[in-house]
Scaffold this active site. Structure first.
Site, short mmCIF file in Angstrom:
data_model
loop_
_atom_site.label_atom_id
_atom_site.label_comp_id
_atom_site.label_asym_id
_atom_site.label_seq_id
_atom_site.Cartn_x
_atom_site.Cartn_y
_atom_site.Cartn_z
N PRO A 2 37.63 33.84 -29.41
CG PRO A 2 36.07 32.66 -30.20
CD PRO A 2 36.69 33.84 -29.98
CD GLU A 3 43.49 31.70 -31.07
OE1 GLU A 3 44.19 31.47 -31.17
OE2 GLU A 3 43.80 33.29 -31.34
CE LYS A 51 40.19 28.00 -32.08
NZ LYS A 51 39.88 28.96 -33.68
NE ARG A 250 41.33 32.39 -41.15
CZ ARG A 250 40.56 31.72 -40.36
NH1 ARG A 250 40.09 32.41 -38.73
NH2 ARG A 250 39.84 30.94 -40.10
#
Length: 278
Positions: A2-3, A51, A250
């Site tokens: 979800p970017e 977002k 990350r």
């Protein structure tokens, strides 16, 4: 993942399904707003802000949601079986006489007064896909802390809104520098083109079902998710390592030949990328 581009797509789907129509069903399955009832109100619009998703309804109310890592909104024709996950994962239902929008696994869901939207999105930097986009301000924000690692600065939504872990890795590859390079060490010519390059990537993908930064069918991304496969440019094995303070996963991908700058001495050659949040 979800970017900014996928959230923009979600907002468009919800807007087409709900905007201009009266809600005949409303169910917010979070304790704080479980008794709120939006039925009888017209949905005015659904907008993406970075977002974040803002569903504005008649009467000066906004339903704010954020997908984070696992959330999603699905739209179904009335009478059709819902297929977004088990019922216990449903957090919101908004329906009209034709369609029903169902929010699954939404980690953020709150109802607020529309004039108070700034409380939840006012901290965001210029939106790469929004009407407030300002490349000069985005670059100025990024350069505020010149010692900060570029990858971390790109993920900070206060600098510019919409970039997640995929675009972070891909942008750094296209700029020819590692995500661990201090922002202030980025050559001036590359820094100048960074904001518009980021915007170009997200704009190119907001209409696409499959995200691509390469333009090559079957080879959609330059580095993200490719370790230890060869770089699409130089055939050197792509590497992956974590970036950040360890509070979130990350996975960060780079080519040690095509990208200059500092990089971790410890890295993994292969891993399955996990979705990340911002």
């Amino acid at each position: 993942m979800p970017e900014g581009d996928t959230v923009w797509q979600a907002a468009r789907r919800l807007h087409v399904a709900l905007a201009g129509k009266v809600l005949t069903r409303s169910d917010l399955r979070v304790p704080r707003f479980a008794t709120a009832d939006l039925t009888g109100r017209t949905v005015l619009d659904v907008t993406a802000r970075g977002k974040h998703l803002l569903t504005r309804v008649e009467g000066g109310l906004t339903l704010h949601s954020h997908l984070k890592m696992d959330g999603s909104w699905k739209v179904f024709a009335n009478g059709r079986r819902w297929t977004g996950g088990p019922s216990h994962q449903i957090r919101a239902i908004l329906g009209n006489t034709e369609l029903t929008a169902v929010g699954y696994r939404l980690p953020v869901l709150e109802l607020l007064r529309t004039p108070d939207e700034q409380r939840v999105v006012g901290h965001l930097g210029p939106d790469l896909l929004g009407p407030d986009w300002d490349p000069e301000q985005a670059l100025a924000n990024l350069l505020t802390d010149p010692a900060r690692q570029l990858g971390e600065a790109l993920l900070d939504q206060r600098n510019l809104a919409g970039i997640g872990n995929v675009y972070k890795s891909e942008l750094c590859f296209l700029l020819g520098v590692t995500p661990w390079l201090p922002v202030g060490a980025l050559p001036a010519d590359r820094a100048a083109k960074l904001p518009e390059l980021a915007k170009k990537l997200l704009e190119a993908n907001r209409e696409r079902p499959v995200r691509t930064t390469t333009g090559r069918r079957g080879q959609d991304l330059f580095v993200y998710g490719r370790a230890p496969r060869p770089c699409l440019r130089c055939r050197t094995a792509v590497r992956v390592a974590e970036q950040g303070d360890g509070s979130r996963e990350r996975p960060t991908y780079w080519c040690p030949n095509c990208q200059t700058g500092p990089a971790p001495s410890s890295y993994r050659g292969s891993r399955t990328p996990r979705r990340t949040t911002n």
